[in-house]
Design a protein around this motif. Structure first.
Motif, PDB file in Angstrom:
ATOM      1  N   ALA A 219      46.198  44.377  35.588  1.00  0.00           N
ATOM      2  CA  ALA A 219      46.790  45.191  36.652  1.00  0.00           C
ATOM      3  C   ALA A 219      45.769  46.011  37.437  1.00  0.00           C
ATOM      4  CB  ALA A 219      47.840  46.126  36.055  1.00  0.00           C
ATOM      5  N   THR A 220      44.482  45.966  37.054  1.00  0.00           N
ATOM      6  CA  THR A 220      43.499  46.758  37.787  1.00  0.00           C
ATOM      7  C   THR A 220      43.093  46.039  39.074  1.00  0.00           C
ATOM      8  OG1 THR A 220      41.554  45.801  36.700  1.00  0.00           O
ATOM      9  CG2 THR A 220      42.630  47.670  35.610  1.00  0.00           C
ATOM     10  N   THR A 221      42.412  46.765  39.946  1.00  0.00           N
ATOM     11  CA  THR A 221      42.023  46.240  41.251  1.00  0.00           C
ATOM     12  C   THR A 221      40.518  46.402  41.473  1.00  0.00           C
ATOM     13  OG1 THR A 221      42.284  48.347  42.396  1.00  0.00           O
ATOM     14  CG2 THR A 221      44.267  46.971  42.144  1.00  0.00           C
ATOM     15  N   PRO A 222      39.951  45.706  42.445  1.00  0.00           N
ATOM     16  CA  PRO A 222      38.547  45.936  42.788  1.00  0.00           C
ATOM     17  C   PRO A 222      38.271  47.391  43.157  1.00  0.00           C
ATOM     18  CG  PRO A 222      39.306  43.898  43.772  1.00  0.00           C
ATOM     19  CD  PRO A 222      40.517  44.563  43.193  1.00  0.00           C
ATOM     20  N   ALA A 223      39.247  48.055  43.771  1.00  0.00           N
ATOM     21  CA  ALA A 223      39.067  49.475  44.113  1.00  0.00           C
ATOM     22  C   ALA A 223      38.892  50.317  42.854  1.00  0.00           C
ATOM     23  CB  ALA A 223      40.259  49.970  44.929  1.00  0.00           C
ATOM     24  N   ASP A 224      39.582  49.956  41.773  1.00  0.00           N
ATOM     25  CA  ASP A 224      39.415  50.667  40.503  1.00  0.00           C
ATOM     26  C   ASP A 224      37.981  50.527  39.996  1.00  0.00           C
ATOM     27  OD1 ASP A 224      42.122  51.427  40.397  1.00  0.00           O
ATOM     28  OD2 ASP A 224      42.682  49.530  39.456  1.00  0.00           O
ATOM     29  N   ALA A 225      37.442  49.320  40.104  1.00  0.00           N
ATOM     30  CA  ALA A 225      36.072  49.083  39.657  1.00  0.00           C
ATOM     31  C   ALA A 225      35.076  49.908  40.466  1.00  0.00           C
ATOM     32  CB  ALA A 225      35.741  47.592  39.760  1.00  0.00           C
ATOM     33  N   LEU A 226      35.267  49.955  41.778  1.00  0.00           N
ATOM     34  CA  LEU A 226      34.363  50.726  42.634  1.00  0.00           C
ATOM     35  C   LEU A 226      34.452  52.213  42.318  1.00  0.00           C
ATOM     36  CD1 LEU A 226      32.318  50.589  44.909  1.00  0.00           C
ATOM     37  CD2 LEU A 226      34.213  50.746  46.546  1.00  0.00           C
ATOM     38  N   ALA A 227      35.666  52.687  42.040  1.00  0.00           N
ATOM     39  CA  ALA A 227      35.855  54.102  41.702  1.00  0.00           C
ATOM     40  C   ALA A 227      35.134  54.461  40.409  1.00  0.00           C
ATOM     41  CB  ALA A 227      37.344  54.413  41.595  1.00  0.00           C
ATOM     42  N   ILE A 228      35.125  53.556  39.443  1.00  0.00           N
ATOM     43  CA  ILE A 228      34.429  53.800  38.177  1.00  0.00           C
ATOM     44  C   ILE A 228      32.933  53.929  38.410  1.00  0.00           C
ATOM     45  CG2 ILE A 228      33.780  52.709  35.986  1.00  0.00           C
ATOM     46  CD1 ILE A 228      36.671  51.504  35.979  1.00  0.00           C
ATOM     47  N   LEU A 229      32.368  53.030  39.190  1.00  0.00           N
ATOM     48  CA  LEU A 229      30.939  53.090  39.474  1.00  0.00           C
ATOM     49  C   LEU A 229      30.578  54.380  40.206  1.00  0.00           C
ATOM     50  CD1 LEU A 229      30.498  49.372  40.544  1.00  0.00           C
ATOM     51  CD2 LEU A 229      29.538  50.429  38.500  1.00  0.00           C
ATOM     52  N   ALA A 239      25.912  44.027  48.603  1.00  0.00           N
ATOM     53  CA  ALA A 239      26.681  42.842  48.220  1.00  0.00           C
ATOM     54  C   ALA A 239      27.789  43.203  47.243  1.00  0.00           C
ATOM     55  CB  ALA A 239      25.753  41.798  47.604  1.00  0.00           C
ATOM     56  N   VAL A 240      27.484  44.050  46.256  1.00  0.00           N
ATOM     57  CA  VAL A 240      28.493  44.471  45.276  1.00  0.00           C
ATOM     58  C   VAL A 240      29.579  45.295  45.963  1.00  0.00           C
ATOM     59  CG1 VAL A 240      28.907  45.968  43.279  1.00  0.00           C
ATOM     60  CG2 VAL A 240      26.981  44.347  43.269  1.00  0.00           C
ATOM     61  N   ARG A 241      29.162  46.239  46.783  1.00  0.00           N
ATOM     62  CA  ARG A 241      30.138  47.085  47.477  1.00  0.00           C
ATOM     63  C   ARG A 241      31.033  46.244  48.392  1.00  0.00           C
ATOM     64  NH1 ARG A 241      30.981  52.289  48.227  1.00  0.00           N
ATOM     65  NH2 ARG A 241      29.055  52.799  47.086  1.00  0.00           N
ATOM     66  N   HIS A 242      30.436  45.314  49.120  1.00  0.00           N
ATOM     67  CA  HIS A 242      31.220  44.472  50.032  1.00  0.00           C
ATOM     68  C   HIS A 242      32.248  43.658  49.247  1.00  0.00           C
ATOM     69  CE1 HIS A 242      32.175  41.916  53.455  1.00  0.00           C
ATOM     70  NE2 HIS A 242      32.012  40.867  52.658  1.00  0.00           N
ATOM     71  N   HIS A 243      31.820  43.106  48.109  1.00  0.00           N
ATOM     72  CA  HIS A 243      32.752  42.291  47.314  1.00  0.00           C
ATOM     73  C   HIS A 243      33.912  43.140  46.807  1.00  0.00           C
ATOM     74  CE1 HIS A 243      34.161  39.139  44.622  1.00  0.00           C
ATOM     75  NE2 HIS A 243      34.268  40.083  43.694  1.00  0.00           N
ATOM     76  N   LEU A 244      33.633  44.332  46.292  1.00  0.00           N
ATOM     77  CA  LEU A 244      34.689  45.174  45.735  1.00  0.00           C
ATOM     78  C   LEU A 244      35.610  45.735  46.822  1.00  0.00           C
ATOM     79  CD1 LEU A 244      32.748  47.090  42.923  1.00  0.00           C
ATOM     80  CD2 LEU A 244      34.293  45.143  42.677  1.00  0.00           C
ATOM     81  N   GLU A 245      35.086  45.887  48.023  1.00  0.00           N
ATOM     82  CA  GLU A 245      35.909  46.422  49.108  1.00  0.00           C
ATOM     83  C   GLU A 245      36.748  45.351  49.807  1.00  0.00           C
ATOM     84  OE1 GLU A 245      33.243  50.308  50.479  1.00  0.00           O
ATOM     85  OE2 GLU A 245      33.063  48.404  51.576  1.00  0.00           O
TER      86      GLU A 245
END
Length: 436
Positions: A219-229, A239-245
């Motif tokens: 149920a998690t999202t790429p936005a959750d991953a970016l928020a953790i970082l 590249a990582v930021r673009h993928h997660l966004e």
């Protein structure tokens, strides 16, 4: 009092040490794949049966599956491949066993992931995929998302481990930077049916979190991953930021392609603790189970449980065993050697200060505490005096995250080698009544 009572007395430290060591062995044996798979075999499908898997227990799971399958379905072909940590392999006839690096992925981790995806290409509705998943699979089966390099994933993984992030958050980042995790392996296998067997190493036993859920959407999202970082102040590449966004292609829980799939957790921390509890209670020992999902800073949990053990000893009339499991974390402040179990024990050690009648053991059930060669360590009251004779300062070792070196100097490390299972930590504090 029963027959074991004379052994569990403060004037027989070696007997207590031996008893605690056997207790740890009993806990690990209860969650080994050999005892878990034979009664769970599915009916062979009309098409192919393909095995895939990743984790520290994956090879042992594959070997146990092969033996049971050959005994039950000798005429039904079985094939596939699994990846495990270096040194954690097992002998298989029809299932190929690959080995790769843990906790930091390497080129072989990526190669294993690519081969696994290739192996399930072109499957149909009459085919069955059996996925064998256990802790460690996130690093062992690493395939970066398009545009993200393996070196970037390695750096992020290292940064998250060093800052003490809990495994739930680490695996959220891993899933959303992966081309195989978060249900993507199962999605690639569809329309074949996917049956996932898991050995859980995550607090709470949420199946989609184990090894970052290669066959189970979450149920998690790429936005959750970016928020953790961002929460831990970890810098990421464009590249990582673009993928997660921008990524919106992760499998969803409501995806109808997953409707035919099934999953079952075969073993978890609770099972290891229950085995330890049963063994102790059979000896007439009182057991206090604190939970199988304890998290937090390892040294602080050790200190808290040390205070608990000291308080429990007041008025105690028979031996008490305090058990707990879960996965703590270590925030790295120094350059010492260690793992979360020895760090927990050193926090406990500095709180007990050699208190009479209190002994403790902590091990990682996979046989490897962190990245060292020990499963954990064990100590008793006599270790405090031995420490003084050697001129060791436990607080100094703790400040440098050097608990491995401390317990090595005391000859108190527990070295088992790979156990080929993994339900995380088994911690036991034995509190004996005070003697007059």
């Amino acid at each position: 009092m029963n027959a074991l009572s004379p052994l569990l007395s403060s004037d027989r430290p070696e007997a207590v040490r031996s008893w605690l060591t056997r207790l740890g062995e009993t806990a690990v044996a209860a969650v080994h794949p050999d005892s878990l798979l034979p009664d769970r075999l599915p009916t062979p499908p009309a098409g192919r049966t393909l095995v895939v898997g990743a984790g520290k227990a994956a090879a042992a799971m594959a070997a146990a599956l092969e033996r049971a399958w050959q005994a039950r379905h000798p005429d039904a072909p079985l094939e596939g491949l699994v990846v495990t940590r270096y040194g954690h392999g097992a002998e298989c006839r029809d299932i190929e066993v690959l080995e790769a690096s843990h906790p930091m992925p390497d080129d072989l981790s990526e190669r294993a992931a690519r081969r696994m995806l290739e192996s399930i290409e072109g499957l149909g509705e009459d085919d069955l995929v059996i996925a064998l998943v256990s802790g460690g699979g996130s690093a062992l089966m690493t395939l970066p998302a398009p545009g993200v390099g393996l070196d970037e994933k390695q750096a992020l993984n290292k940064a998250l481990l060093r800052c003490g992030a809990p495994i739930r958050e680490i695996n959220t980042v891993r899933r959303h930077l992966s081309a195989i995790k978060g249900g993507r392996l199962a999605a690639a296998a569809h329309p074949a049916r996917v049956l996932t067997w898991l050995i859980s190493d995550v607090p709470g036993d949420e199946a989609s979190l184990i090894a970052s859920g290669p066959t189970l959407p979450d149920a998690t999202t790429p936005a959750d991953a970016l928020a953790i970082l961002e929460r831990y102040g970890i810098e990421v590449s464009e590249a990582v930021r673009h993928h997660l966004e921008t990524n919106t292609e992760a499998p969803h829980l409501e995806d109808p392609d997953f409707a035919r799939d099934e999953s079952d957790i075969l073993a978890r921390a609770r099972d290891a603790l229950s085995a330890g509890q049963a063994a102790a209670e059979a000896e007439g020992i009182e057991v206090r189970l604190l939970g199988d999902d304890l998290e937090g800073e390892a040294r602080e949990l050790g200190r808290a449980q040390g205070r608990m053990a000291l308080a429990a000893q007041d008025g105690l009339s028979r031996p008490l065993l305090i058990l707990s499991g879960g996965e703590t974390s270590v925030t790295v402040h120094g350059d010492g050697r260690g793992g979360r179990n020895v760090e927990y024990l050193l926090g406990l050690f500095t709180t007990l200060k050699g208190a009479s009648g209190i002994h403790a053991l902590a091990i990682d059930t996979d046989g490897i505490d962190g990245s060292e060669d020990n499963a954990g360590a064990i100590f008793g009251p006599a270790c405090w005096e031995r420490m003084r004779e050697l001129g060791l300062d436990p607080d100094d070792y703790l400040s440098r995250n050097d608990a491995y070196t401390f317990f090595d100097a005391l000859d108190d490390l527990i070295v088992t080698g790979p156990t080929r299972t993994n339900v995380n930590d088994f911690r036991a504090i034995l509190v004996l009544p005070r003697t007059s």
